[in-house]
Scaffold this motif. Sequence first.
Motif, PDB file in Angstrom:
ATOM      1  N   GLY A   1     -12.173   8.388  13.251  1.00 46.91           N
ATOM      2  CA  GLY A   1     -11.443   9.454  12.574  1.00 46.91           C
ATOM      3  C   GLY A   1     -10.697  10.343  13.547  1.00 46.91           C
ATOM      4  N   CYS A   2     -11.236  10.485  14.765  1.00 42.66           N
ATOM      5  CA  CYS A   2     -10.606  11.328  15.769  1.00 42.66           C
ATOM      6  C   CYS A   2      -9.742  10.528  16.737  1.00 42.66           C
ATOM      7  CB  CYS A   2     -11.682  12.077  16.571  1.00 42.66           C
ATOM      8  SG  CYS A   2     -12.685  13.189  15.560  1.00 42.66           S
ATOM      9  N   ALA A   3      -9.763   9.220  16.613  1.00 43.56           N
ATOM     10  CA  ALA A   3      -9.044   8.364  17.548  1.00 43.56           C
ATOM     11  C   ALA A   3      -7.543   8.509  17.377  1.00 43.56           C
ATOM     12  CB  ALA A   3      -9.457   6.909  17.347  1.00 43.56           C
ATOM     13  N   SER A   4      -6.836   8.157  18.433  1.00 46.61           N
ATOM     14  CA  SER A   4      -5.382   8.218  18.385  1.00 46.61           C
ATOM     15  C   SER A   4      -4.836   7.116  17.490  1.00 46.61           C
ATOM     16  CB  SER A   4      -4.812   8.068  19.802  1.00 46.61           C
ATOM     17  OG  SER A   4      -5.042   6.752  20.280  1.00 46.61           O
ATOM     18  N   TYR A   5      -3.587   7.266  17.088  1.00 47.52           N
ATOM     19  CA  TYR A   5      -2.942   6.271  16.232  1.00 47.52           C
ATOM     20  C   TYR A   5      -2.928   4.883  16.884  1.00 47.52           C
ATOM     21  CZ  TYR A   5       0.725   4.084  13.404  1.00 47.52           C
ATOM     22  OH  TYR A   5       1.452   3.231  12.609  1.00 47.52           O
ATOM     23  N   PRO A   6      -2.539   4.756  18.163  1.00 44.95           N
ATOM     24  CA  PRO A   6      -2.568   3.421  18.786  1.00 44.95           C
ATOM     25  C   PRO A   6      -3.959   2.802  18.813  1.00 44.95           C
ATOM     26  CG  PRO A   6      -1.220   4.924  20.076  1.00 44.95           C
ATOM     27  CD  PRO A   6      -1.951   5.752  19.061  1.00 44.95           C
ATOM     28  N   ARG A   7      -4.968   3.608  19.082  1.00 44.71           N
ATOM     29  CA  ARG A   7      -6.340   3.064  19.143  1.00 44.71           C
ATOM     30  C   ARG A   7      -6.807   2.624  17.767  1.00 44.71           C
ATOM     31  NH1 ARG A   7     -10.645   6.523  22.327  1.00 44.71           N
ATOM     32  NH2 ARG A   7      -9.397   5.671  24.034  1.00 44.71           N
TER      33      ARG A   7
ATOM     34  N   VAL B   1       3.579  10.479  12.907  1.00 44.91           N
ATOM     35  CA  VAL B   1       2.116  10.554  12.934  1.00 44.91           C
ATOM     36  C   VAL B   1       1.668  11.976  13.226  1.00 44.91           C
ATOM     37  CG1 VAL B   1       0.076   9.801  14.220  1.00 44.91           C
ATOM     38  CG2 VAL B   1       1.849   8.151  13.639  1.00 44.91           C
ATOM     39  N   GLY B   2       0.585  12.386  12.563  1.00 40.04           N
ATOM     40  CA  GLY B   2      -0.038  13.666  12.843  1.00 40.04           C
ATOM     41  C   GLY B   2      -1.546  13.511  12.783  1.00 40.04           C
ATOM     42  N   ASN B   3      -2.237  14.008  13.776  1.00 37.80           N
ATOM     43  CA  ASN B   3      -3.701  13.891  13.843  1.00 37.80           C
ATOM     44  C   ASN B   3      -4.164  12.439  13.725  1.00 37.80           C
ATOM     45  OD1 ASN B   3      -4.025  16.741  14.024  1.00 37.80           O
ATOM     46  ND2 ASN B   3      -3.810  16.887  11.804  1.00 37.80           N
ATOM     47  N   GLY B   4      -3.395  11.535  14.322  1.00 34.97           N
ATOM     48  CA  GLY B   4      -3.766  10.123  14.314  1.00 34.97           C
ATOM     49  C   GLY B   4      -3.513   9.405  13.005  1.00 34.97           C
ATOM     50  N   LYS B   5      -2.887  10.088  12.035  1.00 35.02           N
ATOM     51  CA  LYS B   5      -2.659   9.486  10.719  1.00 35.02           C
ATOM     52  C   LYS B   5      -1.164   9.373  10.429  1.00 35.02           C
ATOM     53  CE  LYS B   5      -6.917  11.436   8.764  1.00 35.02           C
ATOM     54  NZ  LYS B   5      -7.479  12.325   7.704  1.00 35.02           N
ATOM     55  N   GLU B   6      -0.800   8.332   9.665  1.00 32.23           N
ATOM     56  CA  GLU B   6       0.589   8.149   9.275  1.00 32.23           C
ATOM     57  C   GLU B   6       0.972   9.208   8.240  1.00 32.23           C
ATOM     58  OE1 GLU B   6       1.421   4.199   7.974  1.00 32.23           O
ATOM     59  OE2 GLU B   6       0.963   3.303   9.933  1.00 32.23           O
ATOM     60  N   LYS B   7       2.021   9.952   8.552  1.00 31.94           N
ATOM     61  CA  LYS B   7       2.512  10.972   7.630  1.00 31.94           C
ATOM     62  C   LYS B   7       3.741  10.496   6.858  1.00 31.94           C
ATOM     63  CE  LYS B   7      -0.434  14.122   9.121  1.00 31.94           C
ATOM     64  NZ  LYS B   7      -1.523  14.648   8.268  1.00 31.94           N
ATOM     65  N   VAL B   8       4.657   9.828   7.576  1.00 32.07           N
ATOM     66  CA  VAL B   8       5.900   9.363   6.966  1.00 32.07           C
ATOM     67  C   VAL B   8       6.241   7.986   7.522  1.00 32.07           C
ATOM     68  CG1 VAL B   8       8.312   9.915   6.452  1.00 32.07           C
ATOM     69  CG2 VAL B   8       6.707  11.760   6.959  1.00 32.07           C
ATOM     70  N   ASN B   9       6.689   7.090   6.639  1.00 33.81           N
ATOM     71  CA  ASN B   9       7.145   5.761   7.043  1.00 33.81           C
ATOM     72  C   ASN B   9       8.630   5.626   6.750  1.00 33.81           C
ATOM     73  OD1 ASN B   9       4.767   3.694   7.728  1.00 33.81           O
ATOM     74  ND2 ASN B   9       4.032   5.188   6.241  1.00 33.81           N
ATOM     75  N   PHE B  10       9.383   5.162   7.730  1.00 32.55           N
ATOM     76  CA  PHE B  10      10.799   4.840   7.584  1.00 32.55           C
ATOM     77  C   PHE B  10      10.898   3.321   7.680  1.00 32.55           C
ATOM     78  CE2 PHE B  10      10.327   8.972   9.424  1.00 32.55           C
ATOM     79  CZ  PHE B  10      11.393   9.754   9.034  1.00 32.55           C
ATOM     80  N   ILE B  11      11.320   2.669   6.607  1.00 32.30           N
ATOM     81  CA  ILE B  11      11.373   1.205   6.560  1.00 32.30           C
ATOM     82  C   ILE B  11      12.832   0.749   6.496  1.00 32.30           C
ATOM     83  CG2 ILE B  11      10.561  -0.871   5.382  1.00 32.30           C
ATOM     84  CD1 ILE B  11       8.291   0.935   6.358  1.00 32.30           C
ATOM     85  N   PHE B  12      13.212  -0.148   7.412  1.00 34.39           N
ATOM     86  CA  PHE B  12      14.578  -0.669   7.470  1.00 34.39           C
ATOM     87  C   PHE B  12      14.552  -2.154   7.142  1.00 34.39           C
ATOM     88  CE2 PHE B  12      14.031   2.722  10.569  1.00 34.39           C
ATOM     89  CZ  PHE B  12      15.049   3.601  10.245  1.00 34.39           C
ATOM     90  N   SER B  13      15.433  -2.588   6.237  1.00 39.19           N
ATOM     91  CA  SER B  13      15.497  -4.001   5.873  1.00 39.19           C
ATOM     92  C   SER B  13      16.953  -4.397   5.605  1.00 39.19           C
ATOM     93  CB  SER B  13      14.628  -4.288   4.646  1.00 39.19           C
ATOM     94  OG  SER B  13      15.014  -3.481   3.546  1.00 39.19           O
ATOM     95  N   GLY B  14      17.170  -5.712   5.426  1.00 42.98           N
ATOM     96  CA  GLY B  14      18.532  -6.198   5.198  1.00 42.98           C
ATOM     97  C   GLY B  14      19.456  -5.866   6.352  1.00 42.98           C
ATOM     98  N   ILE B  15      18.981  -6.073   7.575  1.00 43.29           N
ATOM     99  CA  ILE B  15      19.720  -5.646   8.760  1.00 43.29           C
ATOM    100  C   ILE B  15      20.754  -6.692   9.171  1.00 43.29           C
ATOM    101  CG2 ILE B  15      19.505  -5.007  11.190  1.00 43.29           C
ATOM    102  CD1 ILE B  15      16.554  -4.185  10.419  1.00 43.29           C
TER     103      ILE B  15
END
Length: 202
Positions: A15-21, A164-178
Amino acid sequence: MRIFLSSLFALVFLGCASYPRKNGFESVKTIQEETLNPYFSDVSKDYIYRAKIEAFDKTFGGLFIVKKLGPAQHRIVFTTEMGNTIFDFTFQGDDFKVNRILKEMDRKILLNILKRDLKALIAEHSPVLQTFNDNGDIVYATKILSKKHYFYRTEGLLKKIVRVGNGKEKVNFIFSGIEEDLAGKIEILHNIFPLTLTLKRI
């Protein structure tokens, strides 16, 4: 009891770990000094999308237009199909100017969210803080407006940005049809605030 304590410790640790971990990223040597977002980088183009914004139980539809005016300078206009302005913003570096906004959207919390979202959307170059490998994707950690962002590149293409904030995903930006540095579809999905933005290129 020992198993319970071990499980509790693991839960607290994760719960306290960083996003990459948390996501099992493998740290790799940083070669690229800056992130690269090419989707709104050409001063000769007008980027026009059909847009839908859903925010706080309201839905706004129309045309979303991005124009690069110069280095680190963009103007973003969202209008109805009839040409009435919903919002009109100018970004110059980290400076943000509201040229015009619909009264229903003129709320400080919404403006702050839009500022962060749209700045992340158009930021071409941000310093790379760390580089990771995620199952073949290269992930670059950077900061935009003091918030940690992760840029995911798959086979050289920018497919996703995660704030990311506090190791959690806050917002996702998704790109497709590139195609040729143009994203056919862009989705901005918030995990906390009731806000989504969907763009489809015209």
